[in-house]
Scaffold this motif. Structure first.
Motif, short mmCIF file in Angstrom:
data_model
loop_
_atom_site.label_atom_id
_atom_site.label_comp_id
_atom_site.label_asym_id
_atom_site.label_seq_id
_atom_site.Cartn_x
_atom_site.Cartn_y
_atom_site.Cartn_z
N GLY A 172 0.82 -1.21 0.00
CA GLY A 172 0.00 0.00 0.00
C GLY A 172 0.85 1.26 0.00
N THR A 173 1.88 1.26 0.83
CA THR A 173 2.77 2.41 0.89
C THR A 173 3.50 2.61 -0.44
OG1 THR A 173 3.07 2.18 3.27
CG2 THR A 173 4.78 3.39 2.06
N ARG A 174 3.99 1.52 -1.00
CA ARG A 174 4.70 1.62 -2.29
C ARG A 174 3.81 2.23 -3.37
NH1 ARG A 174 9.31 -0.81 -3.68
NH2 ARG A 174 10.53 -1.72 -1.98
N SER A 175 2.55 1.81 -3.39
CA SER A 175 1.66 2.36 -4.41
C SER A 175 1.47 3.85 -4.25
CB SER A 175 0.30 1.63 -4.37
OG SER A 175 -0.40 1.91 -3.17
N ALA A 176 1.44 4.32 -2.99
CA ALA A 176 1.26 5.75 -2.73
C ALA A 176 2.49 6.55 -3.15
CB ALA A 176 0.98 5.97 -1.24
N VAL A 177 3.67 6.10 -2.73
CA VAL A 177 4.90 6.83 -3.02
C VAL A 177 5.21 6.78 -4.51
CG1 VAL A 177 7.36 7.02 -2.51
CG2 VAL A 177 5.76 6.39 -0.69
N ALA A 206 8.67 1.17 4.31
CA ALA A 206 8.41 1.03 2.87
C ALA A 206 8.61 2.36 2.15
CB ALA A 206 7.00 0.51 2.64
N TRP A 207 8.23 3.47 2.78
CA TRP A 207 8.45 4.80 2.19
C TRP A 207 9.93 5.04 1.95
CZ3 TRP A 207 10.84 8.59 5.48
CH2 TRP A 207 10.99 9.85 4.89
N ARG A 208 10.76 4.73 2.95
CA ARG A 208 12.20 4.90 2.80
C ARG A 208 12.75 4.01 1.69
NH1 ARG A 208 14.82 7.56 6.85
NH2 ARG A 208 13.63 8.01 8.75
N GLU A 209 12.27 2.78 1.63
CA GLU A 209 12.78 1.84 0.65
C GLU A 209 12.52 2.31 -0.78
OE1 GLU A 209 12.50 -2.34 3.22
OE2 GLU A 209 10.94 -1.83 1.77
N VAL A 210 11.32 2.80 -1.04
CA VAL A 210 10.99 3.26 -2.39
C VAL A 210 11.89 4.42 -2.79
CG1 VAL A 210 9.22 4.26 -3.87
CG2 VAL A 210 8.61 2.45 -2.26
N SER A 243 10.51 23.42 -1.08
CA SER A 243 10.72 22.32 -2.02
C SER A 243 9.80 21.14 -1.73
CB SER A 243 12.18 21.85 -1.96
OG SER A 243 12.46 21.19 -0.72
N CYS A 244 9.04 21.21 -0.65
CA CYS A 244 8.10 20.14 -0.31
C CYS A 244 6.86 20.26 -1.19
CB CYS A 244 7.71 20.23 1.17
SG CYS A 244 6.47 19.00 1.67
N THR A 245 6.77 19.34 -2.17
CA THR A 245 5.63 19.38 -3.10
C THR A 245 4.73 18.15 -2.99
OG1 THR A 245 6.88 18.32 -4.89
CG2 THR A 245 6.97 20.74 -4.75
N ALA A 246 5.17 17.15 -2.23
CA ALA A 246 4.37 15.93 -2.10
C ALA A 246 4.57 15.34 -0.72
CB ALA A 246 4.78 14.92 -3.17
N VAL A 247 3.46 14.93 -0.08
CA VAL A 247 3.53 14.34 1.25
C VAL A 247 2.68 13.08 1.29
CG1 VAL A 247 3.13 14.68 3.73
CG2 VAL A 247 3.80 16.63 2.29
N PHE A 248 3.27 12.02 1.82
CA PHE A 248 2.54 10.79 2.11
C PHE A 248 2.29 10.75 3.61
CE2 PHE A 248 3.20 6.26 3.52
CZ PHE A 248 1.88 5.86 3.31
N CYS A 249 1.02 10.74 4.01
CA CYS A 249 0.65 10.67 5.42
C CYS A 249 0.31 9.24 5.79
CB CYS A 249 -0.55 11.57 5.71
SG CYS A 249 -0.23 13.33 5.46
N ALA A 250 0.70 8.83 7.00
CA ALA A 250 0.49 7.45 7.42
C ALA A 250 -0.97 7.11 7.68
CB ALA A 250 1.33 7.14 8.66
N ASN A 251 -1.85 8.11 7.76
CA ASN A 251 -3.28 7.82 7.80
C ASN A 251 -4.07 9.03 7.30
OD1 ASN A 251 -3.37 9.60 10.00
ND2 ASN A 251 -4.75 8.30 11.19
N LEU A 324 -1.65 -11.65 4.39
CA LEU A 324 -1.77 -10.23 4.07
C LEU A 324 -3.00 -9.98 3.22
CD1 LEU A 324 1.94 -9.29 3.28
CD2 LEU A 324 0.69 -8.98 5.42
N VAL A 325 -3.83 -9.04 3.66
CA VAL A 325 -5.01 -8.64 2.92
C VAL A 325 -4.60 -7.51 1.96
CG1 VAL A 325 -7.35 -7.68 3.08
CG2 VAL A 325 -6.51 -9.30 4.82
N PRO A 326 -4.89 -7.63 0.66
CA PRO A 326 -4.42 -6.63 -0.31
C PRO A 326 -4.99 -5.23 -0.07
CG PRO A 326 -5.14 -8.65 -1.41
CD PRO A 326 -5.58 -8.76 0.01
N THR A 327 -4.22 -4.24 -0.51
CA THR A 327 -4.66 -2.84 -0.49
C THR A 327 -4.83 -2.36 -1.93
OG1 THR A 327 -2.37 -2.10 -0.49
CG2 THR A 327 -3.44 -2.33 1.66
#
Length: 341
Positions: A172-177, A206-210, A243-251, A324-327
């Protein structure tokens, strides 16, 4: 003088009323085959007439099952938990089980042990434990759950020795980032959940990994506690950086706080800032603008828990490992390509 208590109707009373043996009444009471329909109807009619109530405990001991499962959940009002609990209850009912819910106020080792002791007293066939972080007083990552024969754990990091059901946090995180990077953003900032949360830890990882895998700068994350207020405060610090143009929030709730902060600071979404959340709460589509977010199938998690538990209880074979239930990523109006000057 106190009123005399009415004598409880016995199986022998029903047998005399119906003109059959006590053994026949027992067979009807326990749903056994082999009783002719006319006799069964006569016994049932006698039960109703006399107000007979079978001894549920005795019946359970005889068949070796109490048809009851326990659920231990520490945050009834947390996002998703009510949906998970509703799905567990519906699935349990469909399988002929009742649900006993325990909701300790404190997430401590003592409260975990106490909840399991109480469920043992209440005679349950299996337990579903919703535990999204270690006990607050436990510093040992190898904390063990009290012994129980049939157990499913939701959202846990307790290792391969238990049957665990969780959302596919990493996917789920990968898809967002990846969505934000594909739009053309140079990197993606992050507002985390609380440090003790398993879900928050997996999403941050996962955010860091991407970002690392794609050769992007990994900004210092801002920290929240799942609430909209914490998202607002975290966003005030993040948005000082032009320079912050995109943010992924954990919820999603922290995303709401971020949207409010952006408005207060004159940052337009999505023209100046793209925002992605996680959960897809019912109100996400009504945010201003409607929120792009990762959909969690909370009901699917509840059904998966019950399916694993029923399978273990019916076969007597313990299960381990993570399911794991898919997102899925739900793209709405809060994300767009960065503005070019």
């Amino acid at each position: 003088m106190p009123a005399r208590r009415r004598r409880q109707v016995s199986m022998a009373d029903v047998a005399r009323q119906a003109g059959v043996s006590a053994q026949t009444v027992s067979r009807v009471s326990n749903g056994y085959e082999g009783v002719v329909p006319e006799t069964r109807e006569r016994v049932v009619a006698a039960m109703r007439e006399l107000g007979y109530r079978p001894n549920a405990a005795a019946r359970a001991l005889k068949r070796g099952s109490f048809r009851n499962i326990g659920v231990v959940m520490f945050a009834l009002t947390a996002t998703g938990n009510t949906s998970i609990l509703a799905a567990i209850s519906e699935s349990a009912s469909a399988h002929g089980y009742t649900v006993t819910l325990l909701a300790p106020q404190a997430r401590t080792t003592a409260s975990v042990s106490g909840a399991f002791d109480r469920l043992h007293e209440l005679l349950v066939d299996g337990v579903i434990l919703v535990m999204e972080s270690m006990p607050d007083d436990s510093e040992d990552a190898s904390f063990t759950i009290p012994d129980v024969e049939h157990l499913v754990v939701v959202d846990s990091a307790l290792g391969p020795d238990h049957a665990v059901v969780d959302t596919d946090q990493a996917a789920g995180t990968r898809s967002a980032v990846e969505h934000l990077l594909a739009l053309g953003h140079e990197t993606v900032h992050h507002i985390t959940g609380p440090a003790h949360s398993y879900s928050a830890q997996r999403r941050e990882k996962a955010w860091r990994e991407v970002l690392t895998e794609t050769g992007r700068r990994v900004p210092e994350p801002a920290h929240g506690d799942w609430s909209a207020g914490s998202g607002y405060q975290a966003a005030l610090a993040l948005l000082k950086d032009p320079s912050c143009t995109a943010v992924f929030c954990a919820n999603d709730e922290m995303s709401l706080g971020l949207l409010h902060a952006a408005q207060d600071l004159g940052r337009h979404v999505p023209e100046d800032l793209s925002v992605v959340g996680f959960d897809d709460i019912p109100l996400a589509a009504d945010f201003a603008p409607p929120l792009t977010t990762v959909h969690q199938d909370f009901a699917g998690m509840g059904r998966a828990c019950m399916a694993r538990l029923v399978r273990m209880m019916s076969t007597g074979v313990a299960e381990t490992g993570q399911e794991l239930v898919p997102t899925s990523l739900v793209v709405r109006a809060s994300t767009a390509a960065p503005r070019r000057f």
